[in-house]
Design an enzyme around this catalytic site. Structure first.
Site, PDB file in Angstrom:
ATOM      1  N   ASP A  71     -36.289 -20.536 101.094  1.00  0.00           N
ATOM      2  CA  ASP A  71     -36.761 -19.174 101.414  1.00  0.00           C
ATOM      3  C   ASP A  71     -36.058 -18.505 102.605  1.00  0.00           C
ATOM      4  O   ASP A  71     -36.614 -17.566 103.180  1.00  0.00           O
ATOM      5  CB  ASP A  71     -38.272 -19.154 101.700  1.00  0.00           C
ATOM      6  CG  ASP A  71     -39.112 -19.251 100.433  1.00  0.00           C
ATOM      7  OD1 ASP A  71     -38.542 -19.447  99.350  1.00  0.00           O
ATOM      8  OD2 ASP A  71     -40.354 -19.116 100.518  1.00  0.00           O
ATOM      9  N   CYS A 130     -37.708 -20.419  93.600  1.00  0.00           N
ATOM     10  CA  CYS A 130     -37.025 -21.711  93.712  1.00  0.00           C
ATOM     11  C   CYS A 130     -36.856 -22.534  92.435  1.00  0.00           C
ATOM     12  O   CYS A 130     -35.752 -22.986  92.151  1.00  0.00           O
ATOM     13  CB  CYS A 130     -37.684 -22.550  94.783  1.00  0.00           C
ATOM     14  SG  CYS A 130     -39.425 -22.817  94.503  1.00  0.00           S
ATOM     15  N   HIS A 180     -38.867 -29.985  93.579  1.00  0.00           N
ATOM     16  CA  HIS A 180     -39.549 -28.908  92.827  1.00  0.00           C
ATOM     17  C   HIS A 180     -38.999 -28.684  91.417  1.00  0.00           C
ATOM     18  O   HIS A 180     -39.004 -27.564  90.909  1.00  0.00           O
ATOM     19  CB  HIS A 180     -39.552 -27.583  93.607  1.00  0.00           C
ATOM     20  CG  HIS A 180     -40.825 -26.814  93.378  1.00  0.00           C
ATOM     21  ND1 HIS A 180     -41.164 -25.679  94.056  1.00  0.00           N
ATOM     22  CD2 HIS A 180     -41.851 -27.043  92.506  1.00  0.00           C
ATOM     23  CE1 HIS A 180     -42.337 -25.238  93.629  1.00  0.00           C
ATOM     24  NE2 HIS A 180     -42.763 -26.048  92.680  1.00  0.00           N
TER      25      HIS A 180
END
Ligand code: NAG
Ligand code: NAG
Length: 582
Positions: free
Chosen positions: A41, A80, A141
Site C-alpha cells: 500500500d 493486492c 495473500h
C-alpha cells in the site's frame, strides 16, 4: 622433458580452460542474484525518490541514485491479491481467475479455498528450477489450502519458494487489538442490517405459520437454519477475523497466533539476513522476495526510535521504519559482498489507501503524488501508479530515469532473461532488459495496457505516436469534494463506480492528473478512439474462460481448513528471536 618445455606444454593445455573461465566471461555468464522489495500500500508520492521532500527514505532513494527510476510504472490491479498474482506470473489476473467479480476484492480468510492456481508459473518456480535458492519473507495473500488444512496447495512453498516466513494473508486493522474492524470501516451498519434481515425472515416465518401456509415443524426448521447460517457464515467470521487470520508461518508451520507487533519489522529483516547466509553457504544464486507487512494498516512501529520520528504522523513513521528495513537488507548485501551481482527491484503492490484511518481517526494511508484517487479504484491512476526503482550495477546506469510506460508484469520476463531462461509465450509482461541498459533512449515495450478493476475493464492506455493516451469507460464514484469513497470504492457500476456510455479520452502526455478530457466531438477523438476500441476487442478475444478464485464458495471461511496452534487456544508465539535485542 626440460622444465621450460614442460611449463609451455602445461600452459598450452590449460589455455582453453583459462579462456573459458576468464573473469569477464564468468561475470556475464553468471546468474545474477535477485532481491525484490515490495511494500504494501505504499503511495507513489510516499518516497523521496518521487519528489517527496519531507519524508525521509534515504535507503529507498539510494536504489534510485544507484540505478533507475521508472516514472510511469503500473500495477496490473489497484489492490493486492490480483496485483501480486500478476507480478509473480507476468499475466493479467483475469487470465488466472484472480479477479473479484463481487465487492470482496481480496481473499478474506486464510482458511478458504481460494488461491493462485497451482498450475501457474511464478518467477520463483523458474528460478528454483534453474538452481536458485528462493525465499519469500512477509506478506503472501495468494491463498493457502485446497481441500484440507495440511495440503498448503497455494502456499509459497508450492509456488516456487524454498523458504517462507510471514503472513499467508495480510495485516488487517482488526489485528491491532484496538477494536478496529475492516468490516466496520467498509460497512458501518453491517451487523444491524444482518440482524434486521434475520428478524424479518423470522417474522415472515411466524406469519406464515399463523395464517396456516407453513407447517409448524418446517417453520422451526427454517428458523433454526436461518439463525445458524446467519451466525456461522455472516457474523462469526467477522468477529473472529483476528483469531483466524492473524498468523505467522515459518514454512508451513504456524509459529505465531495472533501476530505480535513486538520486533516484527526486525524479525522480517533477520529472517532475510539468515536466508542470505544460507544462500552464500550453499554457493547458490538467490532470489529473495522481501514482501513488507508495512505500510498497510494497522500502523505499528517496532524499531526503537521510529514512533513519532517523521514529520507525517504515525503513517509517516511507518514509511520511515519500512525504509529502515530496506537499508538493513541493502547493508546485508554490501556486508556479504553481494551488491554488485544482485538485481534490486523496489515497488508497491498498489497505490496508497487515502481513505484509511487509525482507530482514533488519524490518517493511515499513503500519498499518491499528483495522481488522483486511491487503492481499490480502477479507472484513475492513484491506485496503480507505483514507485518503480531498479538497481543492477554494471547494467543499469546509476541515477537514470525512464518515463516509458512499464508494468509490474514486465518483471517476470525481465527476471527470466537475467536468469538465462526462455520466456514463455502467452504472457502480458514484456522484457525491459533493453530499457534498463539504456533508460533514456529506449521506448516502452507496450503499445496498449489494460486497466482492470475486478473483472471489468475500466480503462485502456495507448502508447500512441501522439503520446500516452487513456480511454476511460468508468470513473470511481467519489464522495463530493474528495477523491475517495466510504473506505473503498468498488469496481461495479452503481457500487462505487459509474460507467460512461461515451468513454472519456485523456492525453496523459500533457495531462497526467486526468483533469481535461479530449472532447468526444473532436476530430482527434474520432480518429483515435476507434483504434483503442479495436485493441480492446483483440485483447478480450485473447482471454479464455478459467475458473474464478473469487466465488463465494471459494472465499468463504471453512473451519476444517483453519490452522490453530495449541488447540483450542489458537495462541502461540514465535520465540526464535526472544533473546535478540530489538
Ligand atoms: C510526503 O509523504 C507524506 C506521507 O504520506 C505526505 O503526508 C506528504 O503530503 C508528502 N509530501 C509531498 C510533498 O509529497
Ligand atoms: C490451469 O488450470 C485451469 C483449470 O483447469 C485452466 O483453465 C487453466 O488454463 C490452467 N492454466 C494454465 C496456465 O495452464
Amino acid at each position: 622433458m626440460p622444465p621450460i618445455k614442460l611449463a609451455i606444454v602445461t600452459l598450452l593445455l590449460l589455455l582453453p580452460s583459462l579462456v573459458v573461465t576468464s573473469p569477464t566471461e564468468k561475470a556475464t555468464k553468471k546468474q545474477p542474484n535477485i532481491l525484490i522489495l515490495l511494500v504494501d500500500d505504499l503511495g507513489f508520492g510516499d518516497i523521496g525518490a518521487n519528489g517527496n521532500t519531507t519524508i525521509r527514505t534515504p535507503n529507498v532513494d539510494r536504489i534510485a541514485k544507484e540505478g533507475v527510476r521508472l516514472s510511469h510504472h503500473l500495477t496490473a490491479a489497484p489492490v493486492c491479491t490480483p496485483s501480486r498474482s500478476a507480478l509473480l506470473t507476468g499475466k493479467y489476473p483475469i487470465r488466472m481467475g484472480m479477479v473479484p467479480s463481487i465487492q470482496m476484492q481480496v481473499f478474506p480468510f486464510t482458511a478458504s479455498q481460494a488461491g493462485l492456481p497451482t498450475n501457474e508459473t511464478t518467477f520463483a518456480k523458474v528460478a528454483q528450477r534453474s538452481g536458485y535458492r528462493t525465499g519469500l519473507i512477509g506478506k503472501w495473500h495468494l491463498g493457502a489450502h485446497c481441500s484440507n488444512s495440511k495440503d498448503f496447495c497455494h502456499h509459497p512453498n508450492n509456488h516456487g519458494f524454498d523458504y517462507f516466513y510471514g503472513c499467508l494473508l495480510t495485516l488487517l486493522k482488526d489485528f491491532s487489538g484496538l477494536g478496529e474492524s475492516i468490516l466496520h470501516s467498509r460497512f458501518p451498519h453491517y451487523y444491524r442490517n444482518i440482524s434486521l434481515t434475520l428478524l424479518a425472515t423470522l417474522a415472515s416465518l411466524g406469519v406464515g405459520y399463523k395464517i396456516g401456509i407453513l407447517p409448524r415443524k418446517l417453520c422451526i426448521f427454517l428458523a433454526l437454519l436461518g439463525v445458524l447460517v446467519t451466525g456461522f457464515l455472516f457474523c462469526l467470521p467477522g468477529y473472529l477475523v483476528r483469531t483466524v487470520n492473524s498468523q505467522l508461518h515459518r514454512q508451513t508451520e504456524l509459529v505465531e497466533q495472533p501476530i505480535r507487533f513486538e520486533k516484527l519489522t526486525q524479525r522480517l529483516v533477520w529472517e532475510g539476513e539468515e536466508f542470505l547466509d544460507k544462500a552464500v553457504d550453499e554457493g547458490k544464486p538467490f532470489l529473495l522476495f522481501m514482501s513488507f507487512l508495512q505500510v498497510h494498516s494497522p500502523l505499528y512501529n517496532s524499531v526503537p526510535g521510529y514512533r513519532g520520528r517523521s514529520a507525517h504522523g504515525w503513517y509517516g513513521d511507518n514509511i520511515e521504519e519500512m525504509d529502515w528495513s530496506v537499508g538493513q537488507i541493502l547493508d546485508a548485501l554490501d556486508k556479504r559482498g553481494l551488491s554488485d551481482d544482485t538485481i534490486v527491484y523496489f515497488s508497491s503492490d498498489n497505490g496508497g489507501h487515502i481513505e484509511e484511518t487509525t482507530h482514533t481517526g488519524e490518517r493511515a494511508g499513503g500519498h499518491n503524488g499528483i495522481y488522483r484517487g486511491s487503492k481499490c479504484q480502477g479507472a484513475v491512476d492513484g491506485g496503480i501508479r507505483v514507485p518503480g526503482l531498479l538497481r543492477w550495477p554494471g547494467v543499469i546506469p546509476a541515477g537514470s530515469q525512464s518515463n516509458a510506460l512499464t508494468s509490474q508484469m514486465d518483471i517476470f520476463p525481465t527476471l527470466l532473461e537475467a536468469m538465462g531462461q526462455p520466456v514463455p509465450s502467452g504472457i502480458d509482461g514484456r522484457s525491459i532488459t533493453k530499457l534498463l541498459r539504456q533508460p533514456q533512449s529506449t521506448k516502452s515495450p507496450h503499445d496498449f495496457l489494460f486497466q482492470y478493476c475486478g473483472t471489468l475493464l475500466h480503462a485502456v492506455r495507448w502508447n500512441s505516436p501522439e503520446g500516452v493516451l487513456k480511454l476511460r469507460h468508468y470513473s470511481p464514484n467519489w464522495l463530493p469534494g474528495t477523491e475517495g469513497c466510504r473506505y473503498i470504492c468498488g469496481c461495479m457500476e452503481g457500487l462505487g463506480s459509474v460507467r460512461h456510455s461515451v468513454p472519456l479520452l485523456y492525453d496523459l502526455s500533457t495531462d497526467e492528473r486526468e483533469t481535461a478530457i479530449v472532447p468526444a466531438d473532436s476530430e482527434r477523438y474520432r480518429r483515435l478512439v476507434p483504434q483503442i476500441l479495436e485493441a480492446e476487442r483483440r485483447h478480450q478475444a485473447s482471454l479464455s474462460s478459467v475458473p474464478s478464485q473469487f466465488t463465494f464458495a471459494k472465499l468463504m471461511w471453512r473451519p476444517w481448513l483453519q490452522d490453530c496452534c495449541n488447540f483450542p487456544l489458537c495462541n502461540c508465539r514465535d520465540t526464535k528471536y526472544d533473546s535478540r535485542p530489538a
